[in-house]
Design a protein around this motif. Structure first.
Motif, PDB file in Angstrom:
ATOM      1  N   GLU A  19       0.826  -1.206   0.000  1.00 48.77           N
ATOM      2  CA  GLU A  19       0.000   0.000   0.000  1.00 48.77           C
ATOM      3  C   GLU A  19       0.864   1.261   0.000  1.00 48.77           C
ATOM      4  N   ILE A  20       1.933   1.259   0.773  1.00 48.85           N
ATOM      5  CA  ILE A  20       2.834   2.413   0.800  1.00 48.85           C
ATOM      6  C   ILE A  20       3.462   2.613  -0.580  1.00 48.85           C
ATOM      7  N   GLY A  21       3.885   1.536  -1.217  1.00 46.87           N
ATOM      8  CA  GLY A  21       4.438   1.639  -2.565  1.00 46.87           C
ATOM      9  C   GLY A  21       3.435   2.216  -3.554  1.00 46.87           C
ATOM     10  N   GLU A  22       2.185   1.794  -3.443  1.00 47.46           N
ATOM     11  CA  GLU A  22       1.139   2.326  -4.319  1.00 47.46           C
ATOM     12  C   GLU A  22       0.942   3.822  -4.067  1.00 47.46           C
ATOM     13  N   ILE A  23       0.963   4.215  -2.800  1.00 47.32           N
ATOM     14  CA  ILE A  23       0.801   5.628  -2.452  1.00 47.32           C
ATOM     15  C   ILE A  23       1.962   6.443  -3.017  1.00 47.32           C
ATOM     16  N   PHE A  24       3.189   5.942  -2.909  1.00 45.08           N
ATOM     17  CA  PHE A  24       4.349   6.641  -3.474  1.00 45.08           C
ATOM     18  C   PHE A  24       4.161   6.858  -4.977  1.00 45.08           C
ATOM     19  N   GLY A  25       3.720   5.806  -5.674  1.00 44.16           N
ATOM     20  CA  GLY A  25       3.505   5.912  -7.112  1.00 44.16           C
ATOM     21  C   GLY A  25       2.442   6.934  -7.463  1.00 44.16           C
ATOM     22  N   GLN A  26       1.345   6.914  -6.734  1.00 39.82           N
ATOM     23  CA  GLN A  26       0.274   7.873  -6.983  1.00 39.82           C
ATOM     24  C   GLN A  26       0.748   9.290  -6.681  1.00 39.82           C
ATOM     25  N   TYR A  27       1.496   9.451  -5.598  1.00 40.69           N
ATOM     26  CA  TYR A  27       1.989  10.770  -5.196  1.00 40.69           C
ATOM     27  C   TYR A  27       2.903  11.368  -6.269  1.00 40.69           C
ATOM     28  N   LYS A  28       3.679  10.540  -6.902  1.00 38.22           N
ATOM     29  CA  LYS A  28       4.604  10.998  -7.949  1.00 38.22           C
ATOM     30  C   LYS A  28       3.853  11.722  -9.060  1.00 38.22           C
ATOM     31  N   TYR A  29       2.655  11.252  -9.391  1.00 36.26           N
ATOM     32  CA  TYR A  29       1.905  11.793 -10.514  1.00 36.26           C
ATOM     33  C   TYR A  29       0.759  12.727 -10.108  1.00 36.26           C
ATOM     34  N   ASP A  30       0.383  12.724  -8.825  1.00 38.56           N
ATOM     35  CA  ASP A  30      -0.767  13.535  -8.404  1.00 38.56           C
ATOM     36  C   ASP A  30      -0.622  13.930  -6.934  1.00 38.56           C
ATOM     37  N   LYS A  31       0.328  14.818  -6.663  1.00 35.08           N
ATOM     38  CA  LYS A  31       0.591  15.231  -5.280  1.00 35.08           C
ATOM     39  C   LYS A  31      -0.629  15.872  -4.629  1.00 35.08           C
ATOM     40  N   GLU A  32      -1.348  16.670  -5.384  1.00 35.99           N
ATOM     41  CA  GLU A  32      -2.484  17.404  -4.831  1.00 35.99           C
ATOM     42  C   GLU A  32      -3.581  16.487  -4.284  1.00 35.99           C
ATOM     43  N   ASN A  33      -3.778  15.346  -4.939  1.00 34.63           N
ATOM     44  CA  ASN A  33      -4.843  14.431  -4.532  1.00 34.63           C
ATOM     45  C   ASN A  33      -4.316  13.176  -3.844  1.00 34.63           C
ATOM     46  N   THR A  34      -3.120  13.259  -3.285  1.00 37.64           N
ATOM     47  CA  THR A  34      -2.542  12.117  -2.579  1.00 37.64           C
ATOM     48  C   THR A  34      -2.049  12.599  -1.226  1.00 37.64           C
ATOM     49  N   LYS A  35      -2.938  12.581  -0.264  1.00 32.87           N
ATOM     50  CA  LYS A  35      -2.637  13.131   1.061  1.00 32.87           C
ATOM     51  C   LYS A  35      -2.351  11.998   2.039  1.00 32.87           C
ATOM     52  N   PHE A  36      -1.122  11.998   2.567  1.00 25.64           N
ATOM     53  CA  PHE A  36      -0.728  10.938   3.487  1.00 25.64           C
ATOM     54  C   PHE A  36       0.420  11.383   4.373  1.00 25.64           C
ATOM     55  N   CYS A  37       0.611  10.655   5.450  1.00 21.77           N
ATOM     56  CA  CYS A  37       1.797  10.817   6.288  1.00 21.77           C
ATOM     57  C   CYS A  37       2.154   9.440   6.846  1.00 21.77           C
ATOM     58  N   ILE A  38       3.446   9.265   7.088  1.00 20.46           N
ATOM     59  CA  ILE A  38       3.945   7.980   7.575  1.00 20.46           C
ATOM     60  C   ILE A  38       4.844   8.204   8.772  1.00 20.46           C
ATOM     61  N   GLY A  39       4.592   7.439   9.806  1.00 22.98           N
ATOM     62  CA  GLY A  39       5.449   7.451  10.979  1.00 22.98           C
ATOM     63  C   GLY A  39       5.729   6.024  11.394  1.00 22.98           C
ATOM     64  N   GLY A  40       6.719   5.856  12.227  1.00 24.59           N
ATOM     65  CA  GLY A  40       7.013   4.502  12.663  1.00 24.59           C
ATOM     66  C   GLY A  40       8.121   4.426  13.691  1.00 24.59           C
ATOM     67  N   GLU A  41       8.312   3.220  14.162  1.00 24.34           N
ATOM     68  CA  GLU A  41       9.360   2.919  15.129  1.00 24.34           C
ATOM     69  C   GLU A  41      10.495   2.213  14.405  1.00 24.34           C
ATOM     70  N   GLU A  42      11.721   2.490  14.811  1.00 20.74           N
ATOM     71  CA  GLU A  42      12.874   1.880  14.156  1.00 20.74           C
ATOM     72  C   GLU A  42      12.849   0.358  14.217  1.00 20.74           C
ATOM     73  N   ALA A  43      12.110  -0.211  15.154  1.00 19.66           N
ATOM     74  CA  ALA A  43      12.023  -1.664  15.272  1.00 19.66           C
ATOM     75  C   ALA A  43      11.167  -2.284  14.161  1.00 19.66           C
ATOM     76  N   PHE A  44      10.437  -1.467  13.405  1.00 19.34           N
ATOM     77  CA  PHE A  44       9.654  -1.984  12.292  1.00 19.34           C
ATOM     78  C   PHE A  44      10.621  -2.497  11.231  1.00 19.34           C
ATOM     79  N   GLN A  45      10.388  -3.721  10.773  1.00 18.24           N
ATOM     80  CA  GLN A  45      11.265  -4.312   9.761  1.00 18.24           C
ATOM     81  C   GLN A  45      11.257  -3.446   8.499  1.00 18.24           C
ATOM     82  N   ASP A  46      12.412  -3.151   7.969  1.00 20.16           N
ATOM     83  CA  ASP A  46      12.589  -2.315   6.781  1.00 20.16           C
ATOM     84  C   ASP A  46      12.279  -0.845   7.034  1.00 20.16           C
ATOM     85  N   TYR A  47      12.275  -0.427   8.283  1.00 25.15           N
ATOM     86  CA  TYR A  47      12.025   0.980   8.640  1.00 25.15           C
ATOM     87  C   TYR A  47      12.954   1.909   7.862  1.00 25.15           C
ATOM     88  N   ASN A  48      14.253   1.600   7.867  1.00 27.71           N
ATOM     89  CA  ASN A  48      15.220   2.486   7.209  1.00 27.71           C
ATOM     90  C   ASN A  48      15.013   2.540   5.701  1.00 27.71           C
TER      91      ASN A  48
END
Length: 141
Positions: A81-110
């Motif tokens: 889902e995050i990958g899909e959001i990144f792709g959509q954001y690339k082409y339509d920033k105005e209509n792609t509203k999101f924010c992401i937060g997390g803990e470093e312990a999340f796998q693949d956080y970096n």
């Protein structure tokens, strides 16, 4: 905790959450099916993610986990889902509203933090509280 935060803002906010383990006192504030039949949970998620990207904000919180007992990788669809959001954001920033937060312990956080920084004009947020506050900023409330 996120639902409680949004409700504490005393604003006209609707929460769509795929989680089923929601406190009974909060359930009445969480969006339920619109009467449209969804054959799969994934279809429900797609529908409300797309609706929220355009008309609200998608909040992704990536917590670390202590133990994982499923046969599939932890939060595997979240990564899709995050990958899909990144792709959509690339082409339509105005209509792609999101924010992401997390803990470093999340796998693949970096890796997600790196992709967020290099593929969007956003940065990873370090706490749930700050992530929710950023959602309110995006909403303009």
């Amino acid at each position: 905790k996120a639902i409680e935060f949004f409700l504490s803002q005393k604003r006209d906010i609707i929460v769509a959450s795929p989680r089923t383990e929601i406190d009974e006192k909060l359930k009445r504030h969480v969006l339920k099916s619109t009467g449209r039949p969804f054959e799969r949970q994934r279809e429900w998620e797609d529908h409300y993610i797309n609706l929220s990207l355009k008309n609200g904000v998608v909040v992704c919180w990536l917590p670390g986990h202590e133990r994982h007992f499923c046969t599939k990788p932890y939060a595997s669809m979240t990564r899709v889902e995050i990958g899909e959001i990144f792709g959509q954001y690339k082409y339509d920033k105005e209509n792609t509203k999101f924010c992401i937060g997390g803990e470093e312990a999340f796998q693949d956080y970096n890796a997600i933090r790196y992709d967020l920084r290099t593929k969007t004009d956003k940065t990873m947020i370090d706490t749930l509280e700050e992530t929710l506050e950023e959602a309110m900023v995006i909403l303009g409330k």
